[in-house]
Design a protein around this motif. Structure first.
Motif, short mmCIF file in Angstrom:
data_model
loop_
_atom_site.label_atom_id
_atom_site.label_comp_id
_atom_site.label_asym_id
_atom_site.label_seq_id
_atom_site.Cartn_x
_atom_site.Cartn_y
_atom_site.Cartn_z
N THR B 58 52.94 32.69 41.10
CA THR B 58 51.58 33.21 40.68
C THR B 58 51.46 34.56 40.80
OG1 THR B 58 50.44 31.24 40.93
CG2 THR B 58 49.05 33.05 40.47
N LYS B 61 53.76 36.90 38.67
CA LYS B 61 53.40 36.82 37.32
C LYS B 61 52.20 37.90 37.12
CE LYS B 61 54.46 32.52 35.62
NZ LYS B 61 55.45 32.95 34.80
N MET B 62 51.19 37.95 38.17
CA MET B 62 49.95 38.75 38.25
C MET B 62 50.22 40.21 38.16
SD MET B 62 47.96 38.14 41.80
CE MET B 62 46.56 39.19 41.40
N SER B 299 47.15 34.12 35.83
CA SER B 299 48.79 33.73 36.29
C SER B 299 48.82 32.26 36.59
CB SER B 299 49.25 34.81 37.33
OG SER B 299 48.88 36.19 36.79
#
Lengths: 309, 346
Positions: B58, B61-62, B299
């Protein structure tokens, strides 16, 4: 003879290729003249493309597919009108939200039902040749041996131009986009007009999308519209909302697209991406030259509040 | 009066909360119609982001979302709709992909990374010059021109990477692979320094917009160009700065993608973060903390969507549906809230 055949194919293919964008742009021209900028057009085209394709695949009737596409577009337009006219929400945000939603919804349903099977509609003869007229060299195959929707679009162009610029109703639309206060004072129902143009634009986008998946390609892929909806918005502005000028712009755009395909087929050693880039360059350049002195409708993107100046 | 101020302040958060609940409800309904158990589906969705792997994924992705959001916070405050993030991202990314092997051959790791980051930033900014000039000096609406430059960049980069910029030693069209040791240093299980840069950028912009003269001037330009002109604020210069900074941040996100995650630029690569970042910045009401929270949340959902698709066969597009619904519901909630408040006042 060679040259004539090439020109004929190029013109007829590019006319057909331009139809999805042209239909959406014609609807959007009305929309913008009435004071609404709908960035959800891209999503509504996807909605029309997917629903039209799915219904045609299930029922086997392309006609029902087109009808579904139009209906889905019109309903989307109605929802958009409710959000932007009645609730007076920000049109840009709502439009973007709509497009995100439709990209998701059409992609989701397509992948869920068809996975990666990539179903296609049976390839049938799609054109309807008009007797005698289609035998004229060049013009015949280009204008009189086409899909029914192409004829419909060609007939719509003068009609839409006449309504918008030569009737009271058209005047009302333009008044609502420019000076809604004056229109309101003169007894024009501003909200009603804006609802009408928004629903019309949605239906046209849905029809354009359906033509993409039913008329041009016989298949649907997620994200099939590739930004055609946004180009339609640009085209409406470039053509200064005149259906004739929008038509010419759209056809030119279709020509570049067809050229990319054509050069691929005759194996000219050029990357298709390079040619596919050109239409976008063309739109930006055209905007620089043409749109500099094009004034947007004064109340574009602005909700109407009674009593406000 | 004081109490009213309190509800006013909480309003965006409540709108946000209801938007999330409403979109999940509609999503559940959709799943239920299709014969998928919504509770089971949401369980899978939420479990994916838990645990060490889930959290690190996560966070990775963020990172690009944070960088793009930082730029959007500036440009949207200036009243400019730069919707060309995806194109600016791709241009930044491909320039970094091409420049990396050359720069890595001459410079040690850290200076090379700094210069490559600059290249990404400047590349993204350069890609926005034309729409920015057209908007600021010719009054040409930037919404359409920036979207056009998006598609232009998609085809341009994919042409470049298949043609002139291609690494001839491998079969798939891509730029040369950057060796692992030359990528952005990692902090924790794949999470790299890019995340810190992203967080700092968002918080930095947040404070810049609220506590500095220049931030205040940008806000004035965004609220009313007339006021800005009358108070002697250099509208053109500030608008240009905001536009190019936002594009630069998108380019930086592209550099982050190449240097931190992928290690190369691939043909037909378009992660399309733009609209997601746009939606979350708008829903966060330009507040840095909320932007970071929402970037994490989005995300997290994206990861959960991939897990759902893997385990339940529901396409990843499900998360896109939630995103679109959330944005629409958020705007509607803001409206309802305002109306309810107004009615109570009168």
């Amino acid at each position: 003879m060679e040259v004539e055949a090439f020109i004929t194919v190029l013109l007829s293919a590019s006319l057909r290729a331009s139809i999805p964008m042209l239909l959406a742009a014609l609807g959007e021209a009305y929309n913008e003249k009435g004071g609404i900028l709908n960035l959800g057009i891209e999503g509504m085209m996807l909605g029309g493309a997917f629903s039209g394709f799915a219904v045609a695949l299930i029922t086997g009737s392309v006609f029902l597919g087109f009808m579904t596409g139009v209906a889905v577009g019109a309903i989307s337009g109605l929802i958009f009108a409710y959000l932007s006219v009645t609730l007076k929400l920000d049109q840009i945000i709502t439009g973007i939200g709509f497009t995100i939603l439709m990209v998701g919804l059409t992609g989701f349903l397509y992948r869920y039902f068809y996975g990666r099977n990539f179903p296609t509609l049976g390839v049938s003869k799609k054109t309807l040749a008009i007797p005698f007229l289609s035998k004229i060299p060049v013009i015949g195959p280009v204008l009189f041996d086409q899909h029914v929707v192409v004829y419909l679009t060609l007939l719509l162009i003068p009609l839409l131009h006449w309504i918008l610029f030569h009737t009271t109703f058209g005047l009302n639309i333009r008044a609502v986009g420019e000076t809604p206060g004056a229109a309101d004072a003169a007894g024009v129902n501003v909200a009603q007009i804006r609802y009408l143009v928004a629903v019309f634009a949605g239906a046209m986008a849905g029809l354009g999308g359906a033509f993409l998946s039913l008329g041009n390609l016989s298949l649907f892929v997620p994200g099939e519209t590739q930004g055609i909806g946004y180009i339609a918005i640009a085209m409406a502005m470039l053509g200064k909302w005149s259906p004739y000028r929008v038509f010419i712009g759209a056809w030119l755009f279709g020509m570049v697209e067809s050229l990319a395909v054509g050069l691929q087929i005759i194996a000219v050693p050029v990357q298709p991406e390079f040619i596919l880039m050109l239409p976008y360059v063309g739109v930006i350049v055209a905007m620089v030259f043409l749109a500099r002195n094009a004034r947007l409708p004064a109340k574009l993107m602005l909700p109407y509040e009674r009593g406000e100046r | 009066m004081n109490e009213m101020g309190w509800t006013e302040r909480l309003r965006p958060y409540i709108s946000l909360m209801f938007a999330i609940i409403a979109s999940f409800t509609v999503g559940a309904f959709l799943l239920w119609i299709l014969g998928i158990n919504p509770l089971r589906a949401y369980q899978v969705l939420f479990e994916a982001g838990l645990g060490k792997l889930g959290i690190t994924q996560t966070l990775i992705k963020m990172t690009p979302l944070l960088m793009i959001s930082a730029g959007l916070m500036i440009v949207l405050s200036a009243g400019i709709w730069n919707l060309g993030e995806d194109g600016q991202f791709l241009i930044g990314a491909i320039l970094v992909g091409v420049a990396a092997p050359i720069i890595n051959a001459y410079l040690p790791k850290i200076p090379a990374l700094l210069i490559l980051g600059m290249i990404g930033f400047l590349g993204g900014a350069a890609w926005a010059i034309i729409p920015a000039v057209l908007r600021i000096w010719y009054g040409l609406n930037e919404i359409i021109t920036t979207i056009m430059t998006d598609y232009l960049a998609i085809y341009l980069t994919s042409w470049l990477v298949k043609g002139p910029f291609r690494d001839p030693s491998v079969i798939p069209p891509q730029t040369p692979v950057i060796p692992l040791v030359r990528r952005i240093p990692q902090i924790w299980g794949g999470v790299h320094i890019g995340l810190i840069i992203g967080v700092v950028a968002v918080l930095g912009v947040h404070f810049l917009m609220r506590n500095s003269t220049i931030g205040w001037k940008i806000l004035v330009v965004g609220k009313s160009i007339k006021t800005a002109v009358h108070t002697g604020i250099p509208v053109a210069r500030l608008s240009m700065m905001a536009f190019l900074l936002s594009a630069g941040f998108a380019g930086l996100a592209g550099a982050n993608g190449v240097l931190g995650v992928k290690g190369l630029f691939q043909g037909d690569w378009n992660p399309a973060y733009g609209f997601t970042a746009f939606a979350l910045v708008y829903m966060a009401r330009f507040k840095g903390g909320t932007v970071i929270f929402l970037a994490y949340f989005f995300s997290f959902l994206l990861l959960g969507g991939q897990m759902m698709s893997l385990r339940l066969g529901t396409p990843v597009f499900f998360v896109t549906i939630l995103e679109g619904l959330m944005l629409i519901f958020f705007v509607v909630n803001e409206y309802l809230f305002q109306h309810v408040l107004e009615r109570r006042r009168s």
